[in-house]
Design a protein around this motif. Structure first.
Motif, PDB file in Angstrom:
ATOM      1  N   ARG A   7      -7.506  14.836   9.851  1.00  0.00           N
ATOM      2  CA  ARG A   7      -6.126  14.771   9.344  1.00  0.00           C
ATOM      3  C   ARG A   7      -5.999  15.467   7.991  1.00  0.00           C
ATOM      4  O   ARG A   7      -5.021  16.175   7.736  1.00  0.00           O
ATOM      5  N   LEU A   8      -7.012  15.219   7.159  1.00  0.00           N
ATOM      6  CA  LEU A   8      -6.936  15.831   5.830  1.00  0.00           C
ATOM      7  C   LEU A   8      -7.031  17.345   5.910  1.00  0.00           C
ATOM      8  O   LEU A   8      -6.381  18.066   5.146  1.00  0.00           O
ATOM      9  N   ARG A   9      -7.869  17.838   6.849  1.00  0.00           N
ATOM     10  CA  ARG A   9      -7.937  19.290   7.002  1.00  0.00           C
ATOM     11  C   ARG A   9      -6.592  19.855   7.456  1.00  0.00           C
ATOM     12  O   ARG A   9      -6.146  20.904   6.971  1.00  0.00           O
ATOM     13  N   ALA A  10      -5.989  19.142   8.421  1.00  0.00           N
ATOM     14  CA  ALA A  10      -4.669  19.607   8.880  1.00  0.00           C
ATOM     15  C   ALA A  10      -3.659  19.560   7.743  1.00  0.00           C
ATOM     16  O   ALA A  10      -2.849  20.472   7.562  1.00  0.00           O
ATOM     17  N   ARG A  11      -3.762  18.462   6.975  1.00  0.00           N
ATOM     18  CA  ARG A  11      -2.835  18.333   5.841  1.00  0.00           C
ATOM     19  C   ARG A  11      -3.101  19.438   4.810  1.00  0.00           C
ATOM     20  O   ARG A  11      -2.164  20.051   4.280  1.00  0.00           O
ATOM     21  N   ASN A  12      -4.374  19.675   4.527  1.00  0.00           N
ATOM     22  CA  ASN A  12      -4.708  20.716   3.552  1.00  0.00           C
ATOM     23  C   ASN A  12      -4.269  22.097   4.038  1.00  0.00           C
ATOM     24  O   ASN A  12      -3.804  22.924   3.247  1.00  0.00           O
ATOM     25  N   ALA A  13      -4.444  22.314   5.366  1.00  0.00           N
ATOM     26  CA  ALA A  13      -3.996  23.596   5.910  1.00  0.00           C
ATOM     27  C   ALA A  13      -2.480  23.752   5.763  1.00  0.00           C
ATOM     28  O   ALA A  13      -1.975  24.819   5.405  1.00  0.00           O
ATOM     29  N   ALA A  14      -1.767  22.618   6.042  1.00  0.00           N
ATOM     30  CA  ALA A  14      -0.310  22.669   5.892  1.00  0.00           C
ATOM     31  C   ALA A  14       0.077  22.893   4.438  1.00  0.00           C
ATOM     32  O   ALA A  14       0.988  23.662   4.125  1.00  0.00           O
ATOM     33  N   LEU A  15      -0.641  22.201   3.546  1.00  0.00           N
ATOM     34  CA  LEU A  15      -0.353  22.378   2.125  1.00  0.00           C
ATOM     35  C   LEU A  15      -0.665  23.801   1.664  1.00  0.00           C
ATOM     36  O   LEU A  15       0.078  24.387   0.873  1.00  0.00           O
ATOM     37  N   ALA A  16      -1.780  24.353   2.195  1.00  0.00           N
ATOM     38  CA  ALA A  16      -2.121  25.731   1.830  1.00  0.00           C
ATOM     39  C   ALA A  16      -1.047  26.700   2.307  1.00  0.00           C
ATOM     40  O   ALA A  16      -0.668  27.643   1.606  1.00  0.00           O
TER      41      ALA A  16
ATOM     42  N   MET B 120       0.854  -1.192   0.000  1.00  0.00           N
ATOM     43  CA  MET B 120       0.000   0.000   0.000  1.00  0.00           C
ATOM     44  C   MET B 120       0.881   1.231   0.000  1.00  0.00           C
ATOM     45  O   MET B 120       1.779   1.364   0.821  1.00  0.00           O
ATOM     46  N   THR B 121       0.616   2.138  -0.889  1.00  0.00           N
ATOM     47  CA  THR B 121       1.426   3.358  -0.988  1.00  0.00           C
ATOM     48  C   THR B 121       0.916   4.409  -0.042  1.00  0.00           C
ATOM     49  O   THR B 121      -0.256   4.439   0.332  1.00  0.00           O
ATOM     50  N   THR B 122       1.804   5.287   0.346  1.00  0.00           N
ATOM     51  CA  THR B 122       1.437   6.388   1.229  1.00  0.00           C
ATOM     52  C   THR B 122       1.917   7.685   0.620  1.00  0.00           C
ATOM     53  O   THR B 122       2.834   7.718  -0.189  1.00  0.00           O
ATOM     54  N   THR B 123       1.288   8.747   1.030  1.00  0.00           N
ATOM     55  CA  THR B 123       1.685  10.064   0.525  1.00  0.00           C
ATOM     56  C   THR B 123       2.945  10.518   1.247  1.00  0.00           C
ATOM     57  O   THR B 123       3.204  10.109   2.377  1.00  0.00           O
ATOM     58  N   PRO B 124       3.750  11.369   0.622  1.00  0.00           N
ATOM     59  CA  PRO B 124       4.950  11.876   1.291  1.00  0.00           C
ATOM     60  C   PRO B 124       4.582  12.608   2.566  1.00  0.00           C
ATOM     61  O   PRO B 124       3.594  13.329   2.642  1.00  0.00           O
ATOM     62  N   ALA B 125       5.396  12.383   3.583  1.00  0.00           N
ATOM     63  CA  ALA B 125       5.112  12.987   4.886  1.00  0.00           C
ATOM     64  C   ALA B 125       5.482  14.446   4.912  1.00  0.00           C
ATOM     65  O   ALA B 125       6.472  14.852   4.325  1.00  0.00           O
ATOM     66  N   ILE B 126       4.664  15.240   5.590  1.00  0.00           N
ATOM     67  CA  ILE B 126       4.953  16.642   5.839  1.00  0.00           C
ATOM     68  C   ILE B 126       5.538  16.731   7.243  1.00  0.00           C
ATOM     69  O   ILE B 126       5.034  16.077   8.160  1.00  0.00           O
ATOM     70  N   PRO B 127       6.605  17.498   7.449  1.00  0.00           N
ATOM     71  CA  PRO B 127       7.182  17.597   8.789  1.00  0.00           C
ATOM     72  C   PRO B 127       6.140  17.980   9.815  1.00  0.00           C
ATOM     73  O   PRO B 127       5.391  18.937   9.645  1.00  0.00           O
TER      74      PRO B 127
ATOM     75  N   LEU C 250       2.088  25.914   2.841  1.00  0.00           N
ATOM     76  CA  LEU C 250       3.263  25.695   1.993  1.00  0.00           C
ATOM     77  C   LEU C 250       3.095  26.358   0.628  1.00  0.00           C
ATOM     78  O   LEU C 250       4.046  26.923   0.080  1.00  0.00           O
ATOM     79  N   GLN C 251       1.867  26.287   0.096  1.00  0.00           N
ATOM     80  CA  GLN C 251       1.626  26.940  -1.190  1.00  0.00           C
ATOM     81  C   GLN C 251       1.782  28.453  -1.078  1.00  0.00           C
ATOM     82  O   GLN C 251       2.318  29.097  -1.979  1.00  0.00           O
ATOM     83  N   LEU C 252       1.300  29.004   0.053  1.00  0.00           N
ATOM     84  CA  LEU C 252       1.450  30.438   0.269  1.00  0.00           C
ATOM     85  C   LEU C 252       2.930  30.821   0.364  1.00  0.00           C
ATOM     86  O   LEU C 252       3.380  31.802  -0.240  1.00  0.00           O
ATOM     87  N   GLU C 253       3.668  30.004   1.147  1.00  0.00           N
ATOM     88  CA  GLU C 253       5.101  30.281   1.267  1.00  0.00           C
ATOM     89  C   GLU C 253       5.804  30.099  -0.072  1.00  0.00           C
ATOM     90  O   GLU C 253       6.712  30.859  -0.415  1.00  0.00           O
ATOM     91  N   GLN C 254       5.369  29.059  -0.809  1.00  0.00           N
ATOM     92  CA  GLN C 254       5.966  28.824  -2.124  1.00  0.00           C
ATOM     93  C   GLN C 254       5.699  30.004  -3.060  1.00  0.00           C
ATOM     94  O   GLN C 254       6.585  30.435  -3.801  1.00  0.00           O
ATOM     95  N   GLN C 255       4.473  30.527  -2.994  1.00  0.00           N
ATOM     96  CA  GLN C 255       4.145  31.673  -3.836  1.00  0.00           C
ATOM     97  C   GLN C 255       4.978  32.895  -3.456  1.00  0.00           C
ATOM     98  O   GLN C 255       5.474  33.621  -4.314  1.00  0.00           O
TER      99      GLN C 255
END
Length: 589
Positions: free
Chosen positions: A187-196, A1-8, A198-203
């Protein structure tokens, strides 16, 4: 089973949770109210179509009509009601109506035998995603109530223990799935918040990178233009030799002026020779004190960038060896090139050919010395014979004595001029010396005032003194000569009725400060820096035809500098001039 890359800082999420997350996004709060109802409406439509296709008549037409009506009502309310103006939990009323639809559908399709009981899981799942833990329990309770109500309304249905148990089991399944979905959604909300984030920082980083790239491109363009301009300037300079080296002294730039001066081609020098290879080896050894056979490059650079010595800068002249072996005298200016970290990247040498200039100066000094020496002897003889005639026993007429007096004055004037020329030649040759002794600057200045008094009376100029004792160690003869020159100049440049004042006072650290000021014609500001040069005369003197050759002030400067002092000049045209001699307490000759 594959897993998504971990966020720190975040746990890894299994792959199957990602698929549930997709469902959660449709059922969740990010979708519109209409979009949230579409899955249930679609599932209900499939149930009704399946019922028709299978040809199974409903056990209660009224129940089926009620279920269809409620479903249509859910859609109409989802579209028509301005949910954004209402509290966030308001749309969940439509989810609760879905439980009623399921109960009505079960009642209309056989009650306990209805195949559509599991539909209660869909609104229960929706509440678990959007309502948090309260939504999980409300969804489980709604599922239980929906099933039991459907069974209770069915005719002939027996509420046995097994039937109730099945209903509660479905409710338990809804509860378990709800808890699972709630945890996954959290978990997904936390992940999405972290991704958001990261996207903001990336931008932000992307915008910064674009700005930096634009600035870098501009800097590169400016630097390229500056480099091209510098290369153009270097290549166009044909009267000066411009030579650039790396940190080891190896030549990297050799312009057209250097080719013209030294006779080397650029290709024969760049990357092949070092700066020291262009210099006369014996001269480098003599000035650096290095032994033959040593690497002279570093010692040469230290000598090149050393402070200038000597009044004419002759000590900074160097000898280059041309390609044909001949020598040329150059005056180089050396600049270090540094890296951003401060380390030496190389050197830039701008050398000017001064061979002809130095030869002319040598010949001039030689001529001045020769002429002065040849004139001094006959003038001394003339003055001696004049004294003999004036002091002789033979009677002289008044007219003869007048003529002899004229001869005496002019001969002495010429002798002073010759003495000044000889002194100037000694200064240039570096042989000028003083003989210091203990003396009072006020006594020396008083003697100068006494000597100048007859000339001041003849010119109608007031000669004043403000003399305070200022003992120091100096050469009284040379110091007196310097003050005499200043007083003589002041008298020449001051018109009748003016004043010349000589002041002496002790210096702050001992020594003496001698000032000679006048109320004369003054000197233009742009000429002050040249006054102490040999043979230089101010424009105010030449316009008024004031006699002089321009040696007095250069001799005064030489005398003061030999004592370790300085000469300061302040002047205003039409108001007067002040010369200030600052002398140290001790001068070692």
């Amino acid at each position: 089973m594959t897993t998504t890359p971990a966020i720190p800082g975040e746990p890894q999420v299994p792959q199957y949770l990602r698929y549930l997350g997709r469902v959660g996004r449709v059922l969740g709060s990010r979708a519109s109210v209409v979009e949230r109802q579409l899955p249930f409406v679609a599932l209900f439509g499939l149930a009704v179509v399946g019922q028709l296709v299978m040809g199974v008549p409903p056990t209660s037409a009224a129940g089926l009509v009620l279920a269809v009506g409620l479903t249509v009502l859910v859609l109409v309310l989802a579209v028509a009601v301005p949910w954004r103006r209402l509290p966030p939990v308001s749309p969940e009323v439509l989810t609760l109506l879905q439980f009623v639809v399921v109960a009505a559908l079960r009642y209309a399709t056989g009650g306990a035998a209805s195949p559509y009981g599991t539909m209660v899981l869909l609104p229960a799942l929706a509440l678990s995603v959007r309502g948090g833990l309260p939504g999980v329990f409300v969804g489980a309770a709604g599922a239980a109530v929906s099933i039991l109500v459907g069974l209770g309304l069915t005719r002939g249905a027996v509420m046995s223990g097994s039937v109730v148990l099945r209903s509660l089991f479905v409710s338990a399944i809804a509860l378990i799935i709800g808890l699972f979905v709630h945890e996954t959604a959290t978990r997904l909300r936390a992940r999405n918040a972290a991704l958001a984030q990261l996207q903001l920082e990336q931008q932000t980083l992307l915008e910064q990178a674009r700005a930096a790239a634009t600035e870098l491109e501009r800097a590169v363009t400016v630097r390229r233009a500056a480099y091209e301009q510098l290369v153009s300037v270097i290549d166009s300079a044909t009267e000066q030799a411009i030579i650039a080296t790396d940190a080891t002294g190896r030549i990297e730039v050799f312009n057209a002026g250097a080719e013209r001066l030294l006779g080397y081609s650029q290709g024969a020098v760049v990357g092949r020779l070092r700066l020291v290879d262009l210099h006369l080896a014996d001269e480098v050894l003599a000035r650096t004190g290095e032994s033959p056979g040593a690497d002279l490059q570093d010692a040469l650079v230290d000598a090149l960038v050393a402070p200038r010595r000597g009044p004419a800068g002759a000590a900074t002249d160097w000898t280059y060896v041309r390609a044909d072996g001949s020598h040329v005298t150059v005056h180089p200016a050396v600049t270090r090139r540094t890296e951003p970290d401060g380390s030496v990247a190389g050197y830039v040498v701008v050398a000017t050919d001064v061979t002809a200039e130095r030869e002319a100066a040598r010949l001039k000094d030689q001529f001045v010395g020769l002429v002065s020496h040849e004139l001094r002897t006959p003038l001394t003889s003339v003055l001696g014979y004049v004294e003999l005639l004036l002091d002789g026993t033979e009677e002289l007429t008044d007219e003869q004595r007048e003529y002899l007096g004229i001869i005496d004055r002019n001969a002495r004037r010429q002798l002073r001029l010759v003495s000044d020329l000889l002194l100037s030649a000694q200064v240039d040759a570096g042989t000028f010396a003083i003989s210091p002794t203990d003396v009072d600057a006020a006594v020396v200045a008083r003697a100068s005032l006494a000597s100048a008094a007859p000339a001041a009376d003849a010119a109608g100029v007031t000669l004043a003194g403000d003399l305070r004792p200022a003992p120091l160690r100096a050469d009284p003869v040379r110091l007196g000569q310097a003050i005499d020159n200043l007083v003589s100049n002041a008298l020449k440049f001051t018109p009748t009725g003016g004043t010349v004042r000589v002041s002496v006072e002790p210096g702050d650290d001992g020594g003496a400060v001698v000032a000679v000021s006048d109320t004369g014609i003054g000197i233009p500001p742009d000429e002050l820096a040249n006054l102490t040069e040999r043979f230089y005369r101010a424009s105010t003197a030449t316009r008024r035809a004031i006699p002089g050759v321009g040696l007095g002030l250069s001799i005064t400067r030489a005398v003061v500098e030999a004592h370790g002092g300085t000469v300061r000049i302040a002047s205003t045209v039409g108001e007067g001039t002040t010369f200030t001699l600052v002398l140290p307490a001790r001068a070692d000759g």
